[in-house]
Scaffold this active site. Structure first.
Site, mmCIF file in Angstrom:
data_model
loop_
_atom_site.group_PDB
_atom_site.id
_atom_site.type_symbol
_atom_site.label_atom_id
_atom_site.label_comp_id
_atom_site.label_asym_id
_atom_site.label_seq_id
_atom_site.Cartn_x
_atom_site.Cartn_y
_atom_site.Cartn_z
ATOM 1 N N ARG A 1 2.441 -11.994 0.116
ATOM 2 C CA ARG A 1 0.518 -12.198 0.072
ATOM 3 C C ARG A 1 0.580 -13.793 -0.612
ATOM 4 N NH1 ARG A 1 -1.549 -8.731 3.853
ATOM 5 N NH2 ARG A 1 0.327 -6.682 3.733
ATOM 6 N N ASN B 1 -1.475 -18.443 24.041
ATOM 7 C CA ASN B 1 -2.510 -16.720 23.836
ATOM 8 C C ASN B 1 -3.570 -17.048 24.277
ATOM 9 O OD1 ASN B 1 -0.268 -15.228 23.333
ATOM 10 N ND2 ASN B 1 -1.124 -15.688 21.067
ATOM 11 N N THR C 1 -3.799 -12.629 12.014
ATOM 12 C CA THR C 1 -4.059 -14.210 11.096
ATOM 13 C C THR C 1 -3.721 -14.891 12.291
ATOM 14 O OG1 THR C 1 -3.780 -12.639 9.049
ATOM 15 C CG2 THR C 1 -4.479 -15.071 9.242
ATOM 16 N N ASN C 2 -2.573 -15.298 12.909
ATOM 17 C CA ASN C 2 -2.174 -15.826 13.676
ATOM 18 C C ASN C 2 -3.269 -16.275 14.897
ATOM 19 O OD1 ASN C 2 -0.053 -16.302 11.260
ATOM 20 N ND2 ASN C 2 1.446 -15.573 13.471
ATOM 21 N N SER D 1 -1.142 -3.764 11.553
ATOM 22 C CA SER D 1 -0.270 -4.933 10.911
ATOM 23 C C SER D 1 0.844 -5.105 11.325
ATOM 24 C CB SER D 1 -0.080 -4.225 9.296
ATOM 25 O OG SER D 1 -1.102 -3.090 8.940
ATOM 26 N N ALA D 2 0.861 -6.686 11.163
ATOM 27 C CA ALA D 2 2.458 -7.337 11.729
ATOM 28 C C ALA D 2 1.963 -7.626 13.084
ATOM 29 C CB ALA D 2 4.049 -6.575 11.628
ATOM 30 N N CYS D 3 1.316 -7.740 13.493
ATOM 31 C CA CYS D 3 0.888 -8.331 15.207
ATOM 32 C C CYS D 3 0.644 -8.890 14.907
ATOM 33 C CB CYS D 3 0.551 -6.978 16.074
ATOM 34 S SG CYS D 3 1.147 -5.669 16.264
ATOM 35 N N ASP E 1 -9.509 -10.008 9.672
ATOM 36 C CA ASP E 1 -8.793 -8.609 9.218
ATOM 37 C C ASP E 1 -9.973 -7.319 9.288
ATOM 38 O OD1 ASP E 1 -6.725 -6.821 8.409
ATOM 39 O OD2 ASP E 1 -7.669 -7.028 6.267
ATOM 40 N N TYR F 1 -0.898 -3.886 -6.444
ATOM 41 C CA TYR F 1 -1.305 -4.345 -5.056
ATOM 42 C C TYR F 1 -2.717 -4.566 -4.783
ATOM 43 C CZ TYR F 1 0.040 -5.526 -0.569
ATOM 44 O OH TYR F 1 0.184 -6.168 0.482
ATOM 45 N N GLY F 2 -2.354 -5.336 -3.801
ATOM 46 C CA GLY F 2 -3.420 -5.409 -3.755
ATOM 47 C C GLY F 2 -4.377 -4.788 -2.248
ATOM 48 N N LYS G 1 -9.814 -2.672 1.440
ATOM 49 C CA LYS G 1 -9.282 -1.377 2.747
ATOM 50 C C LYS G 1 -10.418 -0.231 1.989
ATOM 51 C CE LYS G 1 -5.965 -3.763 5.305
ATOM 52 N NZ LYS G 1 -6.174 -4.052 6.366
ATOM 53 N N HIS H 1 -11.267 -2.176 11.725
ATOM 54 C CA HIS H 1 -10.236 -3.394 11.782
ATOM 55 C C HIS H 1 -9.284 -4.591 12.549
ATOM 56 C CE1 HIS H 1 -5.295 -3.282 10.327
ATOM 57 N NE2 HIS H 1 -5.915 -4.225 9.855
ATOM 58 N N ARG I 1 1.049 -1.219 -0.026
ATOM 59 C CA ARG I 1 -0.071 -0.471 0.094
ATOM 60 C C ARG I 1 0.917 1.298 0.428
ATOM 61 N NH1 ARG I 1 -1.964 0.800 4.082
ATOM 62 N NH2 ARG I 1 -1.171 -0.731 5.627
HETATM 63 O O1 TSX Z 1 1.763 -14.065 15.583
HETATM 64 C C1 TSX Z 1 1.837 -13.241 16.283
HETATM 65 N N1 TSX Z 1 1.166 -13.748 18.062
HETATM 66 C C2 TSX Z 1 -0.066 -14.385 18.012
HETATM 67 C C3 TSX Z 1 -0.681 -15.651 17.389
HETATM 68 C C4 TSX Z 1 -1.432 -16.141 17.802
HETATM 69 N N2 TSX Z 1 3.467 -13.824 16.466
HETATM 70 C C5 TSX Z 1 4.193 -13.668 15.400
HETATM 71 C C6 TSX Z 1 4.818 -12.248 15.415
HETATM 72 C C7 TSX Z 1 4.731 -11.429 14.093
HETATM 73 C C8 TSX Z 1 3.071 -11.024 12.811
HETATM 74 C C9 TSX Z 1 4.399 -13.616 18.175
HETATM 75 N N3 TSX Z 1 5.310 -13.320 17.981
HETATM 76 C C10 TSX Z 1 3.019 -13.895 19.459
HETATM 77 C C11 TSX Z 1 1.962 -14.192 19.146
HETATM 78 O O2 TSX Z 1 1.449 -14.875 20.250
HETATM 79 N N4 TSX Z 1 4.174 -13.588 20.475
HETATM 80 C C12 TSX Z 1 5.588 -13.530 19.879
HETATM 81 C C13 TSX Z 1 6.706 -13.069 19.925
HETATM 82 C C14 TSX Z 1 7.524 -13.913 20.593
HETATM 83 C C15 TSX Z 1 8.377 -14.995 19.171
HETATM 84 C C16 TSX Z 1 8.971 -16.417 19.356
HETATM 85 C C17 TSX Z 1 8.970 -17.058 20.772
HETATM 86 C C18 TSX Z 1 8.241 -16.185 22.056
HETATM 87 C C19 TSX Z 1 7.508 -15.646 21.277
HETATM 88 N N5 TSX Z 1 9.469 -18.166 21.138
HETATM 89 C C20 TSX Z 1 10.187 -18.399 20.268
HETATM 90 O O3 TSX Z 1 10.731 -18.310 19.336
HETATM 91 C C21 TSX Z 1 10.564 -20.282 21.327
HETATM 92 MN MN MN Z 2 -5.337 -5.833 8.195
#
Ligand code: TSX
Ligand code: MN
Length: 621
Positions: free
Chosen positions: A405, A532, A291-292, A286-288, A311, A235-236, A244, A264, A87
């Site tokens: 992506r 978490n 999606t995970n 973004s980047a936190c 998202d 780009y997306g 967005k 968001h 973006r």
């Molecule tokens: O997505 C992440 N989450 C949420 C997951 C459900 N990440 C990746 C962030 C980049 C996009 C994380 N990174 C999370 C997290 O809760 N925590 C961390 C920091 C972290 C990274 C590695 C380890 C511990 C914490 N441990 C080892 O690598 C062994």
């Molecule tokens: Mn987003």
């Protein structure tokens, strides 16, 4: 749009697919008007069928715009011009009569809360870009629904684009084609116009067979006309205009007018071991790892997480006062690097078929590869980087672009929630605000709970994401919406406050999290990811009034023993939940400075007062 060519130019003769006269009148007029300006050679009205999709992908493959990834079923790789990878905030504008309709006027310096363009400047910018911009190309007409087809919470858009990549991606990210037209009927729709800005014959050769026009890129939103107009980028975030541009910026404005919220936020369902279920929404910049989190596998025995969206959330209080949310999207447009079987096994399973990858690396056996994929390369397998060069780990260059992506159907997610397409939406009982702070903030609270709209307004500073193209600048990102506000942020705050004050509404509990707190040696204090679930479980019980909490000057944190840490060795709970007076004095002063400077005259009095109260409590620590 000033007509640049005779009004009577016969647009219908250009239609190669679909029937212009079967379109609703307003759609037809939009197509005709835009075609007269952009002058495509052909017009293709998309029906959204699999046949159409395969035909488009095959055509792109022939032109070298995408490659088939033979290791998977119906997966494709697009590599972009390296100048078109993210973006572009500096070229993203909102066009309104008054500047203050778009952004608060800052006390000094430029606004960090959006970019305004005057109507006159936009007309000039439009006329310098769009006339003849689709010459030699096909204009695709994409009717799409944001939200489940026919849901009262959904909205219809029509995107006109000269990019087949956009068509194939929109088919994944939205409900696209004839059913969307049927849902539209004679109703209102958002007009989206997109061009890569490379009429044929080309003036300059393409890079990587990717059409774009970086010099003239502009992404403009015209909320009063319900139009999004995007030029120069494929780009997306700049070209899939349902996401967005529509679902956040334009919908934000519609939500303000109509009394709902466009945010968001991911949406997840969480079920406890007794089988009771709640839905939570969560706003992270973004980047936190949004999606995970949205697709997390809980490590706590007996708990289950299911994904509604990763998202965007559209939320509205129903007649009973419940906050109902839909995911307006139909797919995930997720960052690939860092996605692995360890960090997000459900995403890995989702992307095994029917997926379009952009700017990831390709293995010589027709698979995908990226930083953090955590898959050893089989012997003899080589990697071609996103720059289409033989890749060698020792060179130190990443094989995939950091903002590369996957674009993949949500229905393929193994833990997609059974109610993810429910037309009435899912009931949201809690909202989580997250940031990414190395110091000062614990995985739960502080910043507290129970003061709904105010909390998101106290933005924690978060390193700016790679998708924004900037380096690692630390910025405030209120509500994780800083790049996505569709109107004046002060008015947005007032809108949240007015929603919360509605009689009879059941306010969701508000929580704050930070998975990224580090100890003095730079080690993460919290294991994150599936662990978490312990934090989510505490929230679940807290909403039920069953989890113990301790009130601190900056909000509630779990009381001792209330957060289930069973089986987790070596957690320094003291450090994790430590609240430093020094940190918070600085933090409050910083937030105050930011809000007074940036939101200035548009800062609602209630927010100012809440901040003063916080300052006093911190002062008395
Ligand atoms: O997505 C992440 N989450 C949420 C997951 C459900 N990440 C990746 C962030 C980049 C996009 C994380 N990174 C999370 C997290 O809760 N925590 C961390 C920091 C972290 C990274 C590695 C380890 C511990 C914490 N441990 C080892 O690598 C062994
Ligand atoms: Mn987003």
């Amino acid at each position: 749009m000033a007509p640049q060519v005779p009004n009577n130019a016969d647009v219908s003769a250009k239609v190669v697919q679909g029937k212009l006269d079967r379109l609703p009148q307003a759609v037809r007029e939009f197509v005709e008007r835009s075609a007269r300006v952009c002058q495509p050679d052909r017009i293709h009205i998309c029906d959204g069928s699999e046949r159409e999709n395969q035909q488009l992908l095959g055509q792109m493959e022939e032109q070298g715009a995408v490659r088939r990834l033979r290791k998977y079923d119906n997966c494709w790789l697009a590599l972009t011009d390296p100048r078109d990878v993210a973006r572009v905030e500096s070229k993203t504008v909102i066009v309104t009569k008054e500047q203050r309709d778009t952004v608060p006027i800052p006390r000094a310096g430029p606004s960090q809360l959006g970019c305004w363009m005057s109507e006159a400047d936009f007309e000039k910018a439009f006329d310098a870009r769009f006339p003849g911009c689709m010459k030699g190309r096909t204009m695709y007409v994409i009717p799409f629904s944001m939200g489940p087809l026919g849901s009262p919470l959904s909205k219809i858009g029509v995107e006109l684009t000269d990019s087949p990549y956009v068509v194939a991606s929109m088919r994944i990210m939205t409900r696209m084609g004839t059913p969307a037209l049927e849902a539209l009927g004679s109703g209102d729709f958002v007009k989206c116009l997109h061009s890569v800005g490379c009429p044929l014959p080309l003036k300059k050769p393409l890079v990587n067979n990717w059409a774009c026009n970086p010099e003239l890129t502009l992404i403009a939103h015209l909320p009063d006309r319900r139009e999004v107009i995007s030029f120069g980028s494929g780009y997306g975030g700049n070209s899939l205009l349902g996401k967005k541009c529509f679902a956040l910026r334009m919908a934000g404005r519609l939500a303000q007018e109509e009394g709902w919220l466009a945010e968001h936020m991911l949406i997840l369902g969480i079920t406890n071991p007794q089988g009771r279920k709640k839905y939570l929404a969560a706003a992270f910049p973004s980047a936190c790892g949004k999606t995970n989190l949205a697709m997390m596998n809980p490590t706590l025995p007996g708990w289950k997480v299911e994904c509604v969206g990763d998202d965007i959330a559209w939320m509205k209080f129903d007649q009973q006062g419940n906050l109902r949310a839909i995911n307006p999207e139909n797919g995930f447009f997720g960052v690939a690097p860092g996605t692995s079987v360890k960090t997000n096994p459900n995403a890995i399973r989702t992307i095994q078929k029917n997926t379009i990858f952009t700017n990831v690396a390709e293995t010589s056996d027709g698979g995908v590869y990226w930083e953090g994929i955590d898959q050893p390369l089989a012997s003899g397998v080589t990697v071609t980087s996103w720059k289409n060069k033989e890749w060698c780990a020792e060179d130190g260059e990443p094989c995939a672009h950091p903002n590369s992506r996957f674009c993949t159907p949500a229905r393929q997610c193994p833990i997609i929630d059974p109610a993810w397409e429910s037309p009435e939406g899912v009931p949201i009982e809690g909202i989580i605000f997250g940031g990414r702070r190395p110091a000062g903030e614990a995985p739960l609270g502080p910043r507290g709970e129970d003061v709904p709209p105010v909390q998101g307004a106290f933005p924690s500073k978060t390193p700016m994401a790679s998708s924004a193209g900037g380096g690692k600048t630390i910025m405030h990102d209120p509500f994780a919406m800083r790049p996505f506000f569709g109107y004046n942020f002060g008015k947005y705050l007032a809108h949240w406050l007015s929603m919360a004050r509605r009689p009879g509404v059941k306010l969701p509990r508000i929580f704050h999290v930070n998975w990224f707190r580090k100890d003095r040696s730079g080690k993460f204090l919290w294991p994150g990811f599936g662990e978490n679930s312990r934090v989510l479980a505490w929230m679940f019980d807290r909403i039920d009034g069953a989890a113990g909490a301790r009130l601190t000057p900056v909000g509630y944190v779990p009381e001792e023993g209330a957060l289930n840490l069973v089986g987790l060795g070596g957690i320094d709970v003291g450090a994790l939940f430590h609240i430093s007076k020094e940190f918070w004095e600085e933090e409050v002063a910083d937030i105050q400075k930011y809000l007074e400077e940036q939101v200035n005259a548009d800062l609602p009095g209630e927010i100012r007062q809440e901040l003063l109260a916080l300052k006093q409590r911190v002062g008395q620590m």
